[in-house]
Scaffold this motif. Structure first.
Motif, PDB file in Angstrom:
ATOM      1  N   LEU A  52      69.554  27.693  87.231  1.00 42.64           N
ATOM      2  CA  LEU A  52      69.891  27.964  88.623  1.00 42.64           C
ATOM      3  C   LEU A  52      70.134  29.457  88.816  1.00 42.64           C
ATOM      4  CD1 LEU A  52      72.418  25.037  89.221  1.00 42.64           C
ATOM      5  CD2 LEU A  52      69.970  25.087  89.748  1.00 42.64           C
ATOM      6  N   GLY A  53      69.518  30.030  89.832  1.00 41.62           N
ATOM      7  CA  GLY A  53      69.737  31.434  90.141  1.00 41.62           C
ATOM      8  C   GLY A  53      69.456  32.373  88.990  1.00 41.62           C
ATOM      9  N   PRO A  54      68.272  32.350  88.412  1.00 39.74           N
ATOM     10  CA  PRO A  54      67.976  33.221  87.278  1.00 39.74           C
ATOM     11  C   PRO A  54      67.915  34.696  87.633  1.00 39.74           C
ATOM     12  CG  PRO A  54      65.983  32.137  88.019  1.00 39.74           C
ATOM     13  CD  PRO A  54      67.114  31.515  88.773  1.00 39.74           C
ATOM     14  N   GLY A  55      67.884  35.029  88.925  1.00 34.37           N
ATOM     15  CA  GLY A  55      67.897  36.425  89.345  1.00 34.37           C
ATOM     16  C   GLY A  55      66.703  37.191  88.821  1.00 34.37           C
ATOM     17  N   THR A  56      66.976  38.280  88.120  1.00 24.93           N
ATOM     18  CA  THR A  56      65.902  39.127  87.584  1.00 24.93           C
ATOM     19  C   THR A  56      65.467  38.721  86.177  1.00 24.93           C
ATOM     20  OG1 THR A  56      67.508  40.725  86.739  1.00 24.93           O
ATOM     21  CG2 THR A  56      66.675  41.085  88.978  1.00 24.93           C
ATOM     22  N   THR A  70      62.391  25.318  84.423  1.00 26.66           N
ATOM     23  CA  THR A  70      62.200  25.509  85.854  1.00 26.66           C
ATOM     24  C   THR A  70      63.244  26.498  86.351  1.00 26.66           C
ATOM     25  OG1 THR A  70      61.391  23.238  86.093  1.00 26.66           O
ATOM     26  CG2 THR A  70      62.093  24.370  88.101  1.00 26.66           C
ATOM     27  N   LEU A  71      62.788  27.626  86.842  1.00 26.93           N
ATOM     28  CA  LEU A  71      63.670  28.700  87.309  1.00 26.93           C
ATOM     29  C   LEU A  71      63.806  28.580  88.827  1.00 26.93           C
ATOM     30  CD1 LEU A  71      61.983  31.529  85.221  1.00 26.93           C
ATOM     31  CD2 LEU A  71      64.124  30.347  84.644  1.00 26.93           C
ATOM     32  N   VAL A  72      64.979  28.169  89.285  1.00 30.00           N
ATOM     33  CA  VAL A  72      65.207  27.915  90.706  1.00 30.00           C
ATOM     34  C   VAL A  72      65.930  29.115  91.316  1.00 30.00           C
ATOM     35  CG1 VAL A  72      66.204  26.350  92.419  1.00 30.00           C
ATOM     36  CG2 VAL A  72      65.368  25.444  90.232  1.00 30.00           C
ATOM     37  N   GLU A  73      65.187  29.931  92.059  1.00 29.38           N
ATOM     38  CA  GLU A  73      65.737  31.178  92.608  1.00 29.38           C
ATOM     39  C   GLU A  73      65.499  31.235  94.124  1.00 29.38           C
ATOM     40  OE1 GLU A  73      67.496  34.225  93.636  1.00 29.38           O
ATOM     41  OE2 GLU A  73      67.616  33.802  91.473  1.00 29.38           O
ATOM     42  N   PRO A  74      66.581  31.314  94.925  1.00 28.98           N
ATOM     43  CA  PRO A  74      66.435  31.277  96.384  1.00 28.98           C
ATOM     44  C   PRO A  74      66.067  32.607  97.032  1.00 28.98           C
ATOM     45  CG  PRO A  74      68.754  31.345  95.821  1.00 28.98           C
ATOM     46  CD  PRO A  74      67.993  31.248  94.514  1.00 28.98           C
ATOM     47  N   TYR A  75      66.241  33.726  96.319  1.00 29.53           N
ATOM     48  CA  TYR A  75      66.000  35.037  96.917  1.00 29.53           C
ATOM     49  C   TYR A  75      64.602  35.552  96.549  1.00 29.53           C
ATOM     50  CZ  TYR A  75      70.874  35.443  98.327  1.00 29.53           C
ATOM     51  OH  TYR A  75      72.092  35.233  98.926  1.00 29.53           O
ATOM     52  N   ARG A  76      63.805  35.825  97.571  1.00 32.08           N
ATOM     53  CA  ARG A  76      62.435  36.286  97.348  1.00 32.08           C
ATOM     54  C   ARG A  76      62.403  37.609  96.589  1.00 32.08           C
ATOM     55  NH1 ARG A  76      58.601  39.447 100.166  1.00 32.08           N
ATOM     56  NH2 ARG A  76      56.447  38.754  99.808  1.00 32.08           N
ATOM     57  N   ARG A 101      67.088  25.881  96.244  1.00 32.46           N
ATOM     58  CA  ARG A 101      68.531  26.045  96.355  1.00 32.46           C
ATOM     59  C   ARG A 101      69.240  25.232  95.286  1.00 32.46           C
ATOM     60  NH1 ARG A 101      70.459  26.710 101.347  1.00 32.46           N
ATOM     61  NH2 ARG A 101      72.453  26.815 100.249  1.00 32.46           N
ATOM     62  N   ALA A 102      70.372  25.720  94.812  1.00 37.64           N
ATOM     63  CA  ALA A 102      71.144  25.006  93.803  1.00 37.64           C
ATOM     64  C   ALA A 102      71.716  23.706  94.341  1.00 37.64           C
ATOM     65  CB  ALA A 102      72.278  25.898  93.292  1.00 37.64           C
ATOM     66  N   GLU A 103      71.879  23.620  95.657  1.00 37.78           N
ATOM     67  CA  GLU A 103      72.419  22.403  96.267  1.00 37.78           C
ATOM     68  C   GLU A 103      71.368  21.313  96.440  1.00 37.78           C
ATOM     69  OE1 GLU A 103      74.782  25.894  97.958  1.00 37.78           O
ATOM     70  OE2 GLU A 103      72.687  25.447  97.528  1.00 37.78           O
ATOM     71  N   CYS A 104      70.094  21.646  96.210  1.00 38.83           N
ATOM     72  CA  CYS A 104      69.016  20.676  96.396  1.00 38.83           C
ATOM     73  C   CYS A 104      67.871  21.043  95.455  1.00 38.83           C
ATOM     74  CB  CYS A 104      68.559  20.675  97.858  1.00 38.83           C
ATOM     75  SG  CYS A 104      67.365  19.385  98.255  1.00 38.83           S
ATOM     76  N   VAL A 116      71.229  25.476  83.133  1.00 36.80           N
ATOM     77  CA  VAL A 116      71.796  26.782  82.807  1.00 36.80           C
ATOM     78  C   VAL A 116      72.290  27.432  84.093  1.00 36.80           C
ATOM     79  CG1 VAL A 116      71.316  29.095  81.917  1.00 36.80           C
ATOM     80  CG2 VAL A 116      70.308  27.088  80.806  1.00 36.80           C
ATOM     81  N   SER A 117      73.551  27.872  84.073  1.00 34.98           N
ATOM     82  CA  SER A 117      74.139  28.570  85.221  1.00 34.98           C
ATOM     83  C   SER A 117      74.941  29.753  84.698  1.00 34.98           C
ATOM     84  CB  SER A 117      75.050  27.625  86.023  1.00 34.98           C
ATOM     85  OG  SER A 117      75.726  28.323  87.049  1.00 34.98           O
ATOM     86  N   THR A 118      74.389  30.962  84.845  1.00 31.39           N
ATOM     87  CA  THR A 118      75.099  32.152  84.380  1.00 31.39           C
ATOM     88  C   THR A 118      75.274  33.120  85.544  1.00 31.39           C
ATOM     89  OG1 THR A 118      73.068  33.257  83.629  1.00 31.39           O
ATOM     90  CG2 THR A 118      74.215  31.881  82.029  1.00 31.39           C
TER      91      THR A 118
END
Length: 219
Positions: A52-56, A70-76, A101-104, A116-118
């Motif tokens: 969740l939210g792997p960022g960069t 599966t890398l779930v990232e909401p920010y383009r 989104r982490a909520e869905c 994984v959530s860091t």
């Protein structure tokens, strides 16, 4: 800009785009100190994984035993940097990037071995819904691997409450004053393994805040 409905897409503004551009340079020193923590955490990462939210892509180098990630990232803006990092990774074929989104999370229930959530639970719009979603997608034998900062006590806690509105605006909705360990417990997670985080870390644009890292299972 954070959505009113936790299932709606996140609309990026100038601040969130800037945050993506400076994220790596801002956290370079702290990330060097976190390498040992991430290495220890990823000894527990295997099988079918959702991050969740792997960022960069700070965690990409640590994936060795995963079959699929599966890398779930909401920010383009983050996804663009992440895509370049994935392309150059030695094991790029195991990764897929999802706008979500982490909520869905767009995966089946009880299909994931490791979540994984860091440095993510501080910034999700709805932390309880996120943790419920993690419980949904994890297999009965699955684990949550986490590394998160959280609210402190005394004067430090007061400062975190004061700075949180600033961080929410300029640091992609980061809440310095969330009680993440309490949220984990409230959502039915039991921490099985605790990993020590080095002292003297200054993450994002903040002073040193308390941090927790470990392996949790849904009870």
């Amino acid at each position: 800009m954070q959505p009113k409905n936790p299932l709606d897409p996140i609309v990026e503004d100038r601040n969130s785009k800037r945050f993506a551009r400076i994220y790596d340079s801002m956290n370079e020193r702290s990330e060097r100190k976190l390498r040992g923590v991430r290495s220890a955490l990823f000894q527990h990462v295997a099988g079918n994984v959702v991050e969740l939210g792997p960022g960069t892509g700070a965690n990409l180098r640590y994936y060795e035993a995963a079959e699929r990630v599966t890398l779930v990232e909401p920010y383009r803006a983050m996804r663009k940097i992440l895509a370049d990092r994935v392309e150059s990774a030695h094991n790029s074929d195991v990764f897929s990037i999802v706008d979500g989104r982490a909520e869905c999370v767009p995966v089946d229930s009880q299909s994931i071995d490791t979540v994984v959530s860091t440095l993510v639970l501080c910034s999700v719009p709805d932390v309880d819904r996120t943790l419920a979603e993690i419980r949904r997608i994890l297999k009965p034998t699955g684990v949550l691997v986490f590394l998160e900062h959280h609210v402190g006590t005394g004067p430090r806690s007061t400062l975190q409450h004061v700075l949180t509105p600033f961080m929410k605006k300029y640091a992609a909705n980061c809440h310095l004053d969330r009680n993440t360990p309490r949220a984990l417990s409230r959502s039915g997670f039991s921490v099985q393994t605790t990993i020590t985080v080095p002292n003297g870390l200054s993450l994002r644009v903040s002073p040193t805040w308390p941090m927790a890292a470990g392996i949790a299972t849904p009870s």
